[in-house]
Design a protein around this motif. Structure first.
Motif, PDB file in Angstrom:
ATOM      1  N   ILE A 121      47.480 -22.411  60.732  1.00 14.58           N
ATOM      2  CA  ILE A 121      47.769 -23.833  60.499  1.00 14.58           C
ATOM      3  C   ILE A 121      47.554 -24.632  61.784  1.00 14.58           C
ATOM      4  N   ARG A 122      48.064 -24.103  62.891  1.00 21.05           N
ATOM      5  CA  ARG A 122      47.897 -24.795  64.175  1.00 21.05           C
ATOM      6  C   ARG A 122      46.417 -24.870  64.557  1.00 21.05           C
ATOM      7  N   GLN A 125      44.858 -27.734  62.743  1.00 20.19           N
ATOM      8  CA  GLN A 125      45.255 -28.994  63.380  1.00 20.19           C
ATOM      9  C   GLN A 125      44.440 -29.258  64.642  1.00 20.19           C
ATOM     10  N   LEU A 126      44.250 -28.218  65.444  1.00 21.75           N
ATOM     11  CA  LEU A 126      43.438 -28.384  66.650  1.00 21.75           C
ATOM     12  C   LEU A 126      41.997 -28.715  66.284  1.00 21.75           C
ATOM     13  N   ALA A 127      41.477 -28.075  65.242  1.00 21.94           N
ATOM     14  CA  ALA A 127      40.103 -28.337  64.809  1.00 21.94           C
ATOM     15  C   ALA A 127      39.919 -29.804  64.439  1.00 21.94           C
ATOM     16  N   LEU A 318      47.893 -34.848  67.209  1.00 28.11           N
ATOM     17  CA  LEU A 318      47.645 -33.619  66.457  1.00 28.11           C
ATOM     18  C   LEU A 318      47.549 -32.414  67.394  1.00 28.11           C
ATOM     19  N   GLY A 319      46.858 -32.606  68.506  1.00 28.39           N
ATOM     20  CA  GLY A 319      46.713 -31.519  69.471  1.00 28.39           C
ATOM     21  C   GLY A 319      48.040 -31.104  70.068  1.00 28.39           C
ATOM     22  N   ARG A 320      48.923 -32.056  70.253  1.00 28.52           N
ATOM     23  CA  ARG A 320      50.256 -31.767  70.796  1.00 28.52           C
ATOM     24  C   ARG A 320      51.030 -30.838  69.860  1.00 28.52           C
ATOM     25  N   VAL A 321      50.908 -31.072  68.568  1.00 24.31           N
ATOM     26  CA  VAL A 321      51.559 -30.202  67.593  1.00 24.31           C
ATOM     27  C   VAL A 321      50.892 -28.832  67.579  1.00 24.31           C
ATOM     28  N   ALA A 333      40.431 -20.546  69.304  1.00 28.11           N
ATOM     29  CA  ALA A 333      39.205 -20.020  68.701  1.00 28.11           C
ATOM     30  C   ALA A 333      38.896 -20.724  67.380  1.00 28.11           C
ATOM     31  N   ILE A 334      39.919 -20.970  66.563  1.00 30.68           N
ATOM     32  CA  ILE A 334      39.709 -21.671  65.292  1.00 30.68           C
ATOM     33  C   ILE A 334      39.219 -23.086  65.562  1.00 30.68           C
ATOM     34  N   GLY A 335      39.819 -23.748  66.551  1.00 23.53           N
ATOM     35  CA  GLY A 335      39.402 -25.103  66.883  1.00 23.53           C
ATOM     36  C   GLY A 335      37.964 -25.183  67.345  1.00 23.53           C
ATOM     37  N   VAL A 336      37.582 -24.300  68.239  1.00 23.38           N
ATOM     38  CA  VAL A 336      36.209 -24.302  68.764  1.00 23.38           C
ATOM     39  C   VAL A 336      35.213 -23.933  67.668  1.00 23.38           C
TER      40      VAL A 336
END
Length: 360
Positions: A121-122, A125-127, A318-321, A333-336
């Motif tokens: 989930i996080r 959010q980062l993505a 969003l990134g803060r969460v 890794a999911i975000g990138v």
């Protein structure tokens, strides 16, 4: 009076100063996203405000609690970043609403939650945050000085301890700029027709967007909101019941031009922090949103470079969460991977890795 009865019937409604100030706690993140959607996509701001206003009031009266009504942030971020067409956004909203309604009605949310880990989930959010940063940079290039000014305003607000209001401050400055260069629009009620801006497009992209949104909704909207309602108000409102509410309002709004909506735990916490204790805060905010629907054309001239700065602020929130995790490598890794490929591939890859490592 028993807790369960007041939530099943007319609920508690007060219109004290705390309810008025508490209403602001749910708008500080909602308003920037709505304006970005209306400026960068075919989404109608008037229709978004109309249904936000209606359902703020509906759930305030129904639950007797300051329940949050927010845009589904994953779908909003993907649409703003251009990763979803409007037709795909509509289709994803219909799919997400249907799944939430079915999950809530069958009581299977706990089963789903066991498989979608918090790091996944996080990561989603980062993505979404990274995609918003990318979109913000593109918008800022048109007039960098204005984007820098917007960013400076946000930094100052955050530096003095009011980081939650950073986006609202940038939005306020941009709105004032818009008022200076353009006349105030005439009052206009949004018309209700089926799929007023475009028909749904049930594509692979729509399915990927739905998966990304459901990953966030399960953890942050349903489960977390249910827990906060218990912590703040000693209220027994199940995550499955919240799923039914989210599915209902999304399926009611999306075909008529509204935006997919959820009950965000952040919005609930914001309302509580600013003084809301009953459904009265929802009634106050609902009336304000209905008023905003009348003058929604005001934000269509919002300066794009300032909007770029606004997207940075939303991305930072969003990134803060997303940073609140014990698995930063997986989240990163999911975000990138989402930036390199797309959020659907990143979600499925992250989920597969999580399931394999948990069973190992």
């Amino acid at each position: 009076m028993a807790v369960t009865s007041r939530f099943d019937f007319d609920g508690r409604l007060e219109l004290s100063l705390g309810e008025v100030t508490g209403a602001l706690g749910d708008s500080v993140t909602v308003l920037p996203i709505v304006v970005a959607l209306g400026t960068l996509t075919p989404v109608s701001i008037a229709h978004v405000f109309l249904f936000f206003g209606l359902f703020q009031i509906v759930w305030g009266v129904r639950y007797g609690l300051p329940l949050s009504v927010e845009p589904m942030k994953a779908l909003a971020g993907l649409a703003i970043a251009g990763a979803l067409t409007y037709g795909e956004l509509v289709a994803a909203g219909l799919l997400a609403g249907t799944v939430l309604l079915v999950v809530g009605a069958t009581g299977t949310l706990g089963y789903v939650e066991r498989y979608v880990g918090q790091p996944v989930i996080r990561g989603v959010q980062l993505a979404v945050a990274l995609l918003l940063v990318e979109a913000g940079l593109d918008l800022s290039m048109g007039r960098p000085s204005m984007a820098v000014a917007g960013g400076a305003i946000a930094v100052v607000i955050a530096a003095v301890g009011y980081w939650r209001f950073a986006g609202l401050a940038v939005l306020g400055v941009g709105t004032l700029w818009t008022l200076v260069v353009a006349p105030l629009p005439a009052l206009s009620l949004p018309t209700l027709t089926v799929f007023p801006t475009g028909d749904p497009a049930f594509t692979v992209g729509a399915v990927e967007g739905t998966l990304a949104q459901l990953a966030m909704t399960v953890g942050n909207a349903a489960v977390a909101t249910s827990l906060l309602l218990g912590d703040f108000f000693d209220a027994d409102v199940s995550a499955d019941r919240l799923c039914r509410s989210m599915g209902t309002m999304t399926l009611a709004a999306v075909p008529l031009g509204g935006f997919p909506m959820c009950h965000g735990s952040g919005g609930l916490a914001g309302k509580y922090a600013f003084g809301a204790r009953t459904g009265g805060a929802n009634v106050v905010l609902g009336v304000l949103y209905l008023g905003a629907a009348l003058v929604a054309g005001l934000w269509l001239g919002f300066p794009l470079a300032m909007l770029g700065a606004l997207l940075f602020v939303v991305a930072a929130q969003l990134g803060r969460v997303a940073a609140d995790t014990d698995h930063p490598v997986l989240v990163g890794a999911i975000g990138v991977l989402a930036v390199v490929t797309n959020v659907g591939v990143a979600f499925l890859g992250g989920l597969a890795y999580w399931l394999v490592t948990q069973r190992a």
